[in-house]
Write a protein that holds these residues in place. Structure first.
Motif, short mmCIF file in Angstrom:
data_model
loop_
_atom_site.label_atom_id
_atom_site.label_comp_id
_atom_site.label_asym_id
_atom_site.label_seq_id
_atom_site.Cartn_x
_atom_site.Cartn_y
_atom_site.Cartn_z
N VAL A 287 -0.77 -7.52 6.65
CA VAL A 287 -0.18 -6.37 7.34
C VAL A 287 0.47 -5.48 6.29
CG1 VAL A 287 1.51 -5.62 9.06
CG2 VAL A 287 0.25 -7.75 9.42
N SER A 288 0.09 -4.21 6.28
CA SER A 288 0.70 -3.26 5.34
C SER A 288 1.66 -2.33 6.08
CB SER A 288 -0.39 -2.45 4.63
OG SER A 288 -1.29 -3.28 3.94
N ARG A 289 1.12 -1.32 6.78
CA ARG A 289 1.99 -0.33 7.43
C ARG A 289 2.86 -0.92 8.53
NH1 ARG A 289 -2.82 3.71 8.59
NH2 ARG A 289 -3.83 1.66 8.60
N ASP B 257 -6.55 -6.16 -3.84
CA ASP B 257 -7.59 -5.58 -2.99
C ASP B 257 -8.31 -4.48 -3.78
OD1 ASP B 257 -9.15 -4.89 -0.85
OD2 ASP B 257 -7.49 -4.28 0.45
N LEU C 289 -9.44 -13.76 5.94
CA LEU C 289 -8.42 -12.71 5.86
C LEU C 289 -8.71 -11.74 6.99
CD1 LEU C 289 -6.20 -11.48 3.75
CD2 LEU C 289 -8.06 -9.95 3.12
N LYS D 100 -0.71 -8.63 -1.03
CA LYS D 100 -1.99 -7.95 -1.23
C LYS D 100 -1.77 -6.48 -1.58
CE LYS D 100 -4.87 -6.57 2.09
NZ LYS D 100 -5.31 -5.21 1.72
N THR E 142 -15.70 -6.00 8.66
CA THR E 142 -14.47 -5.29 8.33
C THR E 142 -13.80 -4.74 9.60
OG1 THR E 142 -15.80 -3.33 7.84
CG2 THR E 142 -15.17 -4.75 5.98
N SER E 143 -12.54 -4.30 9.44
CA SER E 143 -11.72 -3.95 10.61
C SER E 143 -12.00 -2.55 11.16
CB SER E 143 -10.24 -4.05 10.24
OG SER E 143 -9.93 -3.06 9.26
N THR F 194 -10.66 -8.93 -3.51
CA THR F 194 -11.60 -8.69 -2.41
C THR F 194 -12.88 -8.12 -3.02
OG1 THR F 194 -10.66 -6.49 -2.07
CG2 THR F 194 -9.84 -8.25 -0.66
N GLN G 292 -3.72 -0.52 12.84
CA GLN G 292 -5.10 -0.37 13.33
C GLN G 292 -5.30 -0.94 14.74
OE1 GLN G 292 -8.19 -1.26 10.24
NE2 GLN G 292 -6.46 -1.61 8.88
N ASN H 80 -3.15 -3.01 -2.63
CA ASN H 80 -4.45 -2.34 -2.67
C ASN H 80 -4.47 -1.41 -3.88
OD1 ASN H 80 -6.71 -0.59 -2.26
ND2 ASN H 80 -6.78 -1.35 -0.17
N VAL I 51 -13.49 -11.72 4.75
CA VAL I 51 -12.67 -10.70 5.43
C VAL I 51 -13.32 -10.41 6.78
CG1 VAL I 51 -11.77 -8.35 5.36
CG2 VAL I 51 -12.03 -9.64 3.22
N PRO J 295 -7.51 -8.44 8.55
CA PRO J 295 -6.68 -7.23 8.59
C PRO J 295 -6.89 -6.47 9.89
CG PRO J 295 -8.56 -6.93 7.09
CD PRO J 295 -8.75 -8.24 7.78
N ASP K 45 0.84 -1.20 0.00
CA ASP K 45 0.00 0.00 0.00
C ASP K 45 0.88 1.25 0.00
OD1 ASP K 45 -1.99 -1.87 0.32
OD2 ASP K 45 -2.68 -1.14 2.28
N LYS L 237 -12.17 -4.50 -3.57
CA LYS L 237 -13.47 -4.37 -2.89
C LYS L 237 -14.61 -3.98 -3.83
CE LYS L 237 -11.48 -3.32 1.65
NZ LYS L 237 -10.05 -3.21 1.30
N VAL M 11 -4.00 -5.79 12.05
CA VAL M 11 -2.84 -5.96 12.94
C VAL M 11 -1.82 -4.87 12.59
CG1 VAL M 11 -0.87 -7.47 13.47
CG2 VAL M 11 -3.18 -8.43 13.26
P1 OMP Z 1 -2.67 -1.66 7.45
O1 OMP Z 1 -3.62 -1.21 8.51
O2 OMP Z 1 -1.65 -0.64 7.08
O3 OMP Z 1 -2.07 -3.02 7.75
O4 OMP Z 1 -3.52 -1.84 6.10
C1 OMP Z 1 -4.66 -2.64 6.04
C2 OMP Z 1 -4.98 -3.01 4.61
O5 OMP Z 1 -6.07 -3.95 4.65
C3 OMP Z 1 -5.45 -1.86 3.73
O6 OMP Z 1 -5.10 -2.12 2.39
C4 OMP Z 1 -6.96 -1.90 3.89
O7 OMP Z 1 -7.63 -1.37 2.76
C5 OMP Z 1 -7.23 -3.41 4.01
N1 OMP Z 1 -8.42 -3.80 4.78
C6 OMP Z 1 -8.66 -3.30 6.03
O8 OMP Z 1 -7.85 -2.57 6.60
N2 OMP Z 1 -9.82 -3.60 6.67
C7 OMP Z 1 -10.76 -4.44 6.14
O9 OMP Z 1 -11.76 -4.71 6.79
C8 OMP Z 1 -10.52 -5.01 4.88
C9 OMP Z 1 -9.32 -4.75 4.26
C10 OMP Z 1 -9.00 -5.59 3.09
O10 OMP Z 1 -9.94 -5.98 2.38
O11 OMP Z 1 -7.87 -5.99 2.92
#
Ligand code: OMP
Length: 277
Positions: free
Chosen positions: A246-248, A96, A216, A63, A153-154, A124, A223, A65, A194, A218, A23, A98, A220
């Motif tokens: 995990v992205s960031r 990703d 899946l 993954k 979702t997260s 997704t 967030q 985005n 998800v 997300p 990302d 959506k 961690v």
């Molecule tokens: P970080 O919080 O940096 O790890 O990024 C989370 C990644 O997962 C981003 O690309 C979000 O768009 C994606 N994501 C969520 O954070 N929450 C969700 O409920 C679903 C997704 C996803 O579909 O991956």
């Protein structure tokens, strides 16, 4: 090879359930505010390549985005293509995006994801428009592809709708989890869910409603999701069936490779505990 077969093989091969997010947020590219789109594209590519090079031995799946590439205009899609070409072929790719729309439009979105971009194995999707909005991505010419359906979702706003109680005495997200199982069986489709790592109780309910599904999870890292609680709630009886994207948490670490390895070790410690009973 069907998507989940490829994913399972990769997870087993390297003993990892870590899904590395790609990302390229503008704020992570270390560019001046005046940078041109071309400079942003070059920096986004280098950002992703650095992460791929550092994490590929730990990554069960990548993954990217699409939002961060679409945000870069015309050249953004070319940049995404170049990034996808950097991913070793044995590592599955979850794009990703959506998506969620009526069948004919969904077919065009499927074409966008699978026809013009190299190496995309799964996407997704939002399931709120029902089966006909999902089918074009996972049946007929794309029956070997996979899709993860947004279930719980997260983000905080996931409670606005997805956690609502239905008259059937279940939450909307539990209905989604059960439906995804039904669609998988009925149509031979590769569907996962998800469910955010930020809500362990939802993970437990989703696992109950969809005992065989890949989840899946997300949330961690940036967030604040609790990795251990999420795994305990969402892993299946074999200590698998869950991918932790995990992205960031990786890209912003001083050493992304070390961060990825630490995540894999932390995940595997919980898996071992569960398998040991
Ligand atoms: P970080 O919080 O940096 O790890 O990024 C989370 C990644 O997962 C981003 O690309 C979000 O768009 C994606 N994501 C969520 O954070 N929450 C969700 O409920 C679903 C997704 C996803 O579909 O991956």
């Amino acid at each position: 090879t069907p998507f989940f077969v490829k994913l399972e093989a990769r997870c087993k091969d390297i003993q990892s359930l870590l899904c590395v997010g790609l990302d390229p947020h503008f704020t992570e590219l270390q560019l001046p505010a005046t940078a041109t789109l071309e400079q942003q594209c070059d920096a986004a590519f280098s950002f992703c390549k650095t992460i791929i090079d550092a994490t590929q031995q730990y990554s069960a799946c990548y993954k990217p985005n699409a939002a961060f590439f679409e945000a870069l205009g015309d050249h953004g899609m070319i940049t995404l293509k170049r990034v996808l070409q950097e991913i070793p072929p044995e590592i599955p790719v979850l794009l990703d995006v959506k998506r969620g729309d009526i069948g004919t439009t969904a077919a065009a979105y499927a074409q966008a994801a699978f026809q013009h971009l190299p190496n995309v194995d799964a996407v997704t999707l939002s399931p709120l428009m029902g089966w006909d909005s999902i089918a074009p991505f996972v049946t007929e010419q794309y029956s070997h592809k996979g899709a993860f359906l947004l279930c719980k979702t997260s983000n905080p706003g996931s409670n606005d709708l997805l956690a609502l109680n239905l008259s059937t005495n279940e939450t909307l997200f539990e209905r989604i989890a059960a439906l995804s199982q039904q669609w998988s069986v009925q149509h031979g489709a590769s569907l996962g869910l998800v469910v955010g790592a930020t809500d362990a109780s939802a993970l437990k309910k989703a696992r109950t409603a969809a005992s065989n599904a890949w989840i899946l999870a997300p949330g961690v890292g940036a967030q604040g999701g609790d990795l251990e609680a999420a795994l305990e709630a969402g892993l299946n009886a074999e200590g698998s069936g869950m991918l932790i994207p995990v992205s960031r948490g990786i890209s912003q670490a001083e050493r992304p490779g070390v961060a990825a390895k630490e995540l894999v070790d932390a995940i595997n410690a919980v898996r071992d505990k569960i398998v040991a009973g």
